[in-house]
Design a protein around this motif. Structure first.
Motif, PDB file in Angstrom:
ATOM      1  N   GLY B 161       9.627 -26.747 -14.594  1.00 30.76           N
ATOM      2  CA  GLY B 161      10.552 -25.926 -15.369  1.00 30.76           C
ATOM      3  C   GLY B 161      11.252 -24.909 -14.486  1.00 30.76           C
ATOM      4  O   GLY B 161      12.465 -24.716 -14.570  1.00 30.76           O
ATOM      5  N   LEU B 162      10.488 -24.285 -13.609  1.00 27.38           N
ATOM      6  CA  LEU B 162      11.040 -23.261 -12.727  1.00 27.38           C
ATOM      7  C   LEU B 162      11.954 -23.880 -11.665  1.00 27.38           C
ATOM      8  O   LEU B 162      12.964 -23.289 -11.270  1.00 27.38           O
ATOM      9  N   ARG B 165      15.155 -24.229 -13.284  1.00 25.78           N
ATOM     10  CA  ARG B 165      15.765 -22.896 -13.356  1.00 25.78           C
ATOM     11  C   ARG B 165      16.382 -22.516 -12.016  1.00 25.78           C
ATOM     12  O   ARG B 165      17.507 -22.018 -11.943  1.00 25.78           O
ATOM     13  N   GLU B 168      19.571 -24.299 -11.495  1.00 25.79           N
ATOM     14  CA  GLU B 168      20.608 -23.717 -12.354  1.00 25.79           C
ATOM     15  C   GLU B 168      21.116 -22.388 -11.807  1.00 25.79           C
ATOM     16  O   GLU B 168      22.303 -22.079 -11.887  1.00 25.79           O
ATOM     17  N   GLU B 169      20.187 -21.598 -11.268  1.00 22.71           N
ATOM     18  CA  GLU B 169      20.564 -20.282 -10.738  1.00 22.71           C
ATOM     19  C   GLU B 169      21.069 -20.391  -9.302  1.00 22.71           C
ATOM     20  O   GLU B 169      21.270 -19.393  -8.634  1.00 22.71           O
ATOM     21  N   GLU B 299       5.868 -18.190 -15.219  1.00 23.28           N
ATOM     22  CA  GLU B 299       6.751 -17.936 -16.360  1.00 23.28           C
ATOM     23  C   GLU B 299       6.652 -16.493 -16.848  1.00 23.28           C
ATOM     24  O   GLU B 299       7.508 -16.029 -17.602  1.00 23.28           O
ATOM     25  N   ALA B 300       5.594 -15.783 -16.431  1.00 21.12           N
ATOM     26  CA  ALA B 300       5.389 -14.415 -16.910  1.00 21.12           C
ATOM     27  C   ALA B 300       6.552 -13.503 -16.525  1.00 21.12           C
ATOM     28  O   ALA B 300       6.826 -12.512 -17.201  1.00 21.12           O
ATOM     29  N   CYS B 302       9.489 -14.009 -17.020  1.00 23.12           N
ATOM     30  CA  CYS B 302      10.490 -14.062 -18.095  1.00 23.12           C
ATOM     31  C   CYS B 302      10.476 -12.787 -18.926  1.00 23.12           C
ATOM     32  O   CYS B 302      11.448 -12.472 -19.606  1.00 23.12           O
ATOM     33  N   LYS B 303       9.366 -12.078 -18.878  1.00 20.61           N
ATOM     34  CA  LYS B 303       9.293 -10.792 -19.576  1.00 20.61           C
ATOM     35  C   LYS B 303      10.476  -9.911 -19.199  1.00 20.61           C
ATOM     36  O   LYS B 303      10.949  -9.104 -19.993  1.00 20.61           O
ATOM     37  N   TYR B 304      10.937 -10.041 -17.948  1.00 19.57           N
ATOM     38  CA  TYR B 304      12.063  -9.228 -17.475  1.00 19.57           C
ATOM     39  C   TYR B 304      13.387  -9.978 -17.535  1.00 19.57           C
ATOM     40  O   TYR B 304      14.354  -9.593 -16.886  1.00 19.57           O
ATOM     41  N   GLY B 305      13.412 -11.072 -18.288  1.00 20.10           N
ATOM     42  CA  GLY B 305      14.632 -11.882 -18.368  1.00 20.10           C
ATOM     43  C   GLY B 305      14.473 -13.128 -17.510  1.00 20.10           C
ATOM     44  O   GLY B 305      13.740 -13.134 -16.523  1.00 20.10           O
ATOM     45  N   LEU B 306      15.185 -14.175 -17.901  1.00 20.23           N
ATOM     46  CA  LEU B 306      15.008 -15.474 -17.250  1.00 20.23           C
ATOM     47  C   LEU B 306      15.327 -15.459 -15.760  1.00 20.23           C
ATOM     48  O   LEU B 306      14.795 -16.257 -15.001  1.00 20.23           O
ATOM     49  N   THR B 307      16.209 -14.566 -15.325  1.00 18.10           N
ATOM     50  CA  THR B 307      16.661 -14.645 -13.935  1.00 18.10           C
ATOM     51  C   THR B 307      16.009 -13.604 -13.025  1.00 18.10           C
ATOM     52  O   THR B 307      16.286 -13.556 -11.834  1.00 18.10           O
TER      53      THR B 307
END
Lengths: 319, 319
Positions: B161-162, B165, B168-169, B299-300, B302-307
């Motif tokens: 998954g990462l 990501r 994508e980024e 994935e933790a 993500c708490k601060y946003g996906l990027t």
């Protein structure tokens, strides 16, 4: 929205898949007990909307952690997964369409040209025979346009090793086929892509799995889906065909085999009562397994040499 | 051949991996007890020779079943696997070099042009940014020639998954990196390919895994290999660097975390005594985990946003 409780899941013989019945559940903000799931649902919808706007993808796990950025509370991932399924139910579309994808990836190979729609690749084309280890089926491929193919069938294979063998033996050319590897149970992305190929290109789909109840069920989930996707369409390929290894094949081809375990037998008896397996051929093959009480893996064909499965078995089954 | 029994497996600090000691085992056809494994070994050598001649690949499972075509007896796959490892030991090369590959495949993405050597593709080139879901690392890629790249580093990520990501980024562009996804424990093919990229292109390798003993060990196996590959070279990348999630990161970044389970703690204590973890930094981080008794997944962030992981964490760790 339609209720997903077990007593509202019915098998639809025409669609050849489970569907939801007429019972509905209502969530109202005037009901204090509904407030939490309602807020969560609205947040997941908003989060997905942002994913789509920003053309970003995400996973179930990401969504769970992302909620913390918004002070939305989920006790655990089970709770957030469940709300995502709520959103699928309300919208009637699978979560992949709002950019929440599974982690697992399977692969495809063959003469099929696709055109990407993802940022940075829009309009670019790729022929899926570009890489002889196979092309991963992920978000970019699922959202690509299907442009052209010379293939006239799709062969789905449960195992990665055999997928590589098929490419080496040029099964794609000899049988004019697109090859798809599921790596065990087919990920949803892969099931959605098989459906698209079947619908858009009108290609027949043949499924090759281990000769045991677990292999049969990998085939069945591609054909008819699972009960917990009863709220969705578009993940099944009802006219896909399970070609083997059947219970009968194990005897016909005198395959090396292992005895069924008690768990295998229990599983076969469950399948026997499962409405998806009510067809004559399925019932006959389940009985064959229960009678000879043996199972065989796809690799068992190696007993006759590495290429027997391609040279003999496959032509006979595709006849 | 060198003995692979536990008391002959030693840790070599210079090579940063386990190696076999000086004890040897001898197999003689004049000893009746050796006759069976000796015959099996000769057969596996012959079978592999045929694979190489015919440019076919195979799996451990295939070898087990193929033996039956030659009336060679293996009680079970464990026995045939063991003989394959014997052949690795005698030859001192991994089985992938005699075309026996694992089933699992991980993926790679970035500006790297390779040239195939497999039949039907010889001389063809592919840039590994061709497919934005990532390019599978299988036999064709492992045997390809590495032609050119503009990247100056390799980032290895545990999770699919990462990895998506990161693509994508545009991490590959922003950090001038080749991205590799391992899908949990890195398959041998992937470890061999990381080693090749590190050696042939002289690129530094950074590894990003979950913040727990299992993640650490995924990194360690890429760096120093495993004890049961003590008879092999070429599967390790001794100067690869574990960048996180470290025990310290969990506190520094105030990551959402779960308590360590008793199994996690037991595993950490094992690692503490493991010679591969004798370095200062490893010992310090193991202690950090044991002190705060928490673990965090990638994935933790993500708490601060996906990027956040791409915008903040990665630049800080690669400094």
């Amino acid at each position: 929205m339609p209720s997903r409780s077990t007593d509202n899941i019915l098998y639809d013989r025409k669609l050849k898949q489970y569907v939801l019945g007429s019972r509905v559940v209502k969530r109202s903000i005037t009901n204090i007990r509904n407030l939490r799931p309602f807020t969560q649902l609205v947040w997941v919808a908003k989060f997905s909307h942002e994913l789509l706007l920003n053309k970003r993808t995400s996973t179930l796990r990401d969504v769970f952690y992302s909620a913390q950025a918004y002070n939305i509370q989920f006790k655990n991932q089970e709770e957030s997964n469940n709300i995502i399924v709520d959103l699928e139910t309300v919208l009637g579309i699978p979560r992949e369409e709002f950019n929440i994808f599974p982690e697992e990836r399977s692969a495809i190979f063959g003469d099929l040209t696709i055109e990407y729609t993802v940022p940075g690749y829009r309009g670019k084309r790729l022929n899926l025979s570009a890489h002889p280890d196979g092309i991963l089926i992920g978000p970019s491929l699922l959202t690509a346009k299907i442009r052209k193919t010379s293939a006239d069938k799709i062969i789905v294979i449960e195992k990665g090793g055999l997928f590589t063998r098929f490419i080496e033996e040029r099964v794609h050319k000899r049988f004019n086929a697109i090859l798809i590897q599921t790596g065990g149970q087919a990920p949803r992305t892969t099931r959605a892509f098989i459906r698209r190929l079947n619908e858009e290109l009108k290609l027949p789909v043949y499924i090759l799995v281990d000769g045991d109840p677990w292999g049969m069920h990998i085939a069945m989930v591609i054909i008819s889906g699972s009960a917990n996707a009863a709220h969705l369409r578009g993940l099944t390929t009802p006219d896909a065909e399970w070609i083997g290894i059947t219970g009968t094949d194990i005897l016909t081809y005198k395959l090396p085999s292992d005895p069924l375990t008690p768990t295998d037998i229990k599983r076969l008896k469950e399948l026997q009562r499962d409405p998806r397996y009510s067809g004559k051929r399925w019932q006959k093959e389940i009985k064959a397994f229960l009678k000879h009480k043996r199972k065989s893996e796809l690799e068992a064909f190696c007993k006759y040499g590495l290429t027997y499965i391609v040279d003999k078995y496959l032509p006979e089954k595709l006849k």
